[in-house]
Design an enzyme around this catalytic site. Structure first.
Site, PDB file in Angstrom:
ATOM      1  N   GLY A  96     -31.889  -5.937  20.034  1.00  9.50           N
ATOM      2  CA  GLY A  96     -32.757  -4.775  19.819  1.00  9.50           C
ATOM      3  C   GLY A  96     -34.186  -5.128  19.420  1.00  9.50           C
ATOM      4  O   GLY A  96     -34.923  -4.280  18.937  1.00  9.50           O
ATOM      5  N   GLU A 144     -38.788  -4.501  23.614  1.00 11.35           N
ATOM      6  CA  GLU A 144     -39.152  -3.125  23.956  1.00 11.35           C
ATOM      7  C   GLU A 144     -38.201  -2.619  25.043  1.00 11.35           C
ATOM      8  O   GLU A 144     -37.612  -3.426  25.773  1.00 11.35           O
ATOM      9  CB  GLU A 144     -40.585  -3.096  24.507  1.00 11.35           C
ATOM     10  CG  GLU A 144     -41.647  -3.509  23.523  1.00 11.35           C
ATOM     11  CD  GLU A 144     -41.691  -2.602  22.305  1.00 11.35           C
ATOM     12  OE1 GLU A 144     -41.943  -1.407  22.451  1.00 11.35           O
ATOM     13  OE2 GLU A 144     -41.453  -3.102  21.190  1.00 11.35           O
ATOM     14  N   LYS A 177     -50.972  -4.630  19.090  1.00 10.31           N
ATOM     15  CA  LYS A 177     -51.002  -4.849  17.642  1.00 10.31           C
ATOM     16  C   LYS A 177     -52.325  -5.477  17.198  1.00 10.31           C
ATOM     17  O   LYS A 177     -52.924  -5.035  16.216  1.00 10.31           O
ATOM     18  CB  LYS A 177     -49.811  -5.714  17.234  1.00 10.31           C
ATOM     19  CG  LYS A 177     -48.474  -4.980  17.447  1.00 10.31           C
ATOM     20  CD  LYS A 177     -47.298  -5.919  17.330  1.00 10.31           C
ATOM     21  CE  LYS A 177     -45.976  -5.214  17.593  1.00 10.31           C
ATOM     22  NZ  LYS A 177     -44.852  -6.132  17.755  1.00 10.31           N
ATOM     23  N   GLU A 189     -48.198   2.092   9.229  1.00 13.55           N
ATOM     24  CA  GLU A 189     -47.843   0.731   8.803  1.00 13.55           C
ATOM     25  C   GLU A 189     -46.871   0.054   9.775  1.00 13.55           C
ATOM     26  O   GLU A 189     -47.032  -1.115  10.134  1.00 13.55           O
ATOM     27  CB  GLU A 189     -47.217   0.772   7.400  1.00 13.55           C
ATOM     28  CG  GLU A 189     -46.858  -0.584   6.832  1.00 13.55           C
ATOM     29  CD  GLU A 189     -48.092  -1.455   6.593  1.00 13.55           C
ATOM     30  OE1 GLU A 189     -48.901  -1.121   5.745  1.00 13.55           O
ATOM     31  OE2 GLU A 189     -48.215  -2.490   7.287  1.00 13.55           O
ATOM     32  N   VAL A 202     -47.530  -1.975  13.444  1.00 22.35           N
ATOM     33  CA  VAL A 202     -47.858  -3.398  13.608  1.00 22.35           C
ATOM     34  C   VAL A 202     -46.924  -4.220  12.724  1.00 22.35           C
ATOM     35  O   VAL A 202     -46.947  -4.100  11.502  1.00 22.35           O
ATOM     36  CB  VAL A 202     -49.336  -3.681  13.241  1.00 22.35           C
ATOM     37  CG1 VAL A 202     -49.659  -5.156  13.413  1.00 22.35           C
ATOM     38  CG2 VAL A 202     -50.270  -2.833  14.093  1.00 22.35           C
TER      39      VAL A 202
HETATM   40  N1  HSE Z   1     -40.699  -5.486  20.709  1.00 25.09           N
HETATM   41  C1  HSE Z   1     -41.414  -5.747  19.507  1.00 25.09           C
HETATM   42  C2  HSE Z   1     -41.347  -7.227  19.211  1.00 25.09           C
HETATM   43  C3  HSE Z   1     -40.826  -5.031  18.338  1.00 25.09           C
HETATM   44  O1  HSE Z   1     -40.593  -7.950  19.861  1.00 25.09           O
HETATM   45  O2  HSE Z   1     -42.065  -7.665  18.333  1.00 25.09           O
HETATM   46  C4  HSE Z   1     -41.576  -3.902  17.773  1.00 25.09           C
HETATM   47  O3  HSE Z   1     -42.954  -4.001  17.845  1.00 25.09           O
END
Ligand code: HSE
Length: 422
Positions: free
Chosen positions: A183, A186, A201, A126, A129
């Site tokens: 945070g 990535e 995704k 889950e 995505v």
């Molecule tokens: N780096 C991703 C984003 C977070 O910015 O959506 C986790 O998938």
């Protein structure tokens, strides 16, 4: 009460977020699910000063977690190849797997699901995505009676955060830095800003909704790095904004799979989802359009999705529901070059007589119709921006037109963005 013994592999932000949420929300989790979760072991290459695991046994070699008396391995080490190896080893040792790792599911999903089925265990993902925003189970369970024809949305929080801030006048670089600090981004932010994260995704969602293979083939991916702040101003004058959209769509037996920036109408649902939020629109035959939005990144949202998988597992360990790509032969993936879009063009040209005429006659010679063309306020050095919206034409003619427009002597710079039709 069903008890599930959990081994957590990885001890970074996401893993410690899961550990804390299991502890802090134990009462609500137990009362809502009727299940109890015990973290029996943690695979941590090193300690994490931000989280005290108490008396939970620690393995320094994450692969040793699998040997413990546990029901499920929660893979939170990130990366692709070692994560794949860990998941495969867990499956072969008859452990269920929960993972938040979209890259490993995107690249190796078919192999992993097949192996899980053969071994009578489940792999749930889950949080891979949109973190805790519940899209996977929504597609697999709640919408199981529907024929889905389109999934489109902003699946990368960092890109949506950057674009929403640029819409308000912020600069790209400083906003990316902020996303990294918060945070959301990535570890390698090129995955966010060059579109790969969103592609991972939508590739996974397409496998669930349309049975496309993992990894998918023939996928057009473009990020947000070429978008300028001024594009928002010009787009908004015409009733649009700029978003990074990932799309999986079927029409008859043709399937479109793409992730790239688009102009979308300001009054559309997706245009109004700002900040780090992820948002999707799903077209179904029985319910019509469904909208879902929520936090798609971060420790707590990811913990929510991981725990929902653990609860699902505790309540139905025996179910054999691994995705099967049984529609593979039903859909032919469209060549991206065959798709048809309207385009926004930003053309920077010298402010001298005849330049508009050169542009419009070149377009006419290419059989590309113009819906609107406006010359905007002068920039520096006697240059003017010309904003042009084309009629729909084929993607295969787009890059050619781009190149030829640049051969006009007075034209100094060009950018273009596809327009997403409703
Ligand atoms: N780096 C991703 C984003 C977070 O910015 O959506 C986790 O998938």
């Amino acid at each position: 009460m069903e008890e599930l013994k959990v081994g957590i592999c990885g001890w970074g932000n996401v893993a410690t977020g899961l550990f804390s949420a299991l502890e802090n929300n134990a009462d609500i989790i137990a009362s809502n699910s009727g299940a109890q979760f015990t973290v029996s072991v943690i695979g941590a290459r090193r300690d994490n000063p931000k989280c005290d695991p108490g008396n939970t046994p620690i393995e320094r070699d994450i692969f040793d977690v699998i040997g413990h008396d546990i029901d499920v391995v929660v893979e939170l080490i990130g990366g692709v190849e070692v994560a794949r190896e860990l998941i495969i080893k867990a499956i072969k040792n008859k452990k269920h797997v929960v993972t938040a790792n979209k890259a490993v599911i995107y690249h190796h999903g078919d192999e992993i699901f097949k192996l899980a089925k053969e071994n009578g265990v489940r792999v749930l993902f889950e949080s891979a995505v949109c973190a805790g925003t519940p899209i996977i189970k929504l597609l697999k369970e709640e919408l199981a009676a529907n024929r889905v024809s389109k999934i489109s949305g902003m699946l990368n929080g960092t890109s949506n955060f950057i674009l929403s801030n640029m819409e308000e006048g912020a600069e790209f670089d400083s906003t990316l830095e902020l996303a990294q600090k918060e945070g959301y981004a990535e570890p390698d932010p090129t995955f966010d800003i060059e579109g790969m994260d969103a592609a991972h995704k939508i590739g996974i969602l397409s496998a669930l909704a349309f049975g496309t293979p993992l990894p998918p083939k023939d996928f057009y991916v473009e990020g947000i790095t070429k978008i300028e702040k001024s594009d928002f101003t010009y787009a908004m004058d015409m009733g649009y904004t700029v978003k990074h959209l990932a799309v999986a769509k079927v029409d008859e037996n043709l399937l479109e799979l793409r992730a790239h920036p688009v102009l979308i109408k300001l009054d559309s649902h997706l245009a109004n989802l700002k900040g780090v939020r992820n948002g999707m629109e799903i077209d179904t035959d029985l319910i019509g359009k469904i909208h879902i939005a929520g936090s798609g990144a971060g420790q707590e949202s990811t913990a929510s999705g991981l725990i929902s998988d653990l609860i699902n597992l505790a309540n139905s360990k025996a179910i054999n529901d691994q995705p099967e790509n049984n529609n593979i032969t039903s859909y032919k993936v469209s060549e991206f070059s065959e798709l048809v879009f309207q385009y926004y063009f930003y053309i920077e040209a010298e402010d001298k007589p005849g330049v508009m005429a050169s542009i419009t006659s070149l377009m006419a010679s290419k059989q590309v119709g113009i819906e609107s063309i406006v010359q905007k306020e002068e920039l520096d050095e006697n240059c003017v921006p010309i904003i042009l919206i084309t009629d729909p034409f084929k993607e295969s003619d787009h890059s050619e037109l781009h190149k030829e427009l640049l051969t006009i002597e007075s034209v100094k710079n060009i950018r273009s963005i596809r327009i997403e039709s409703n």
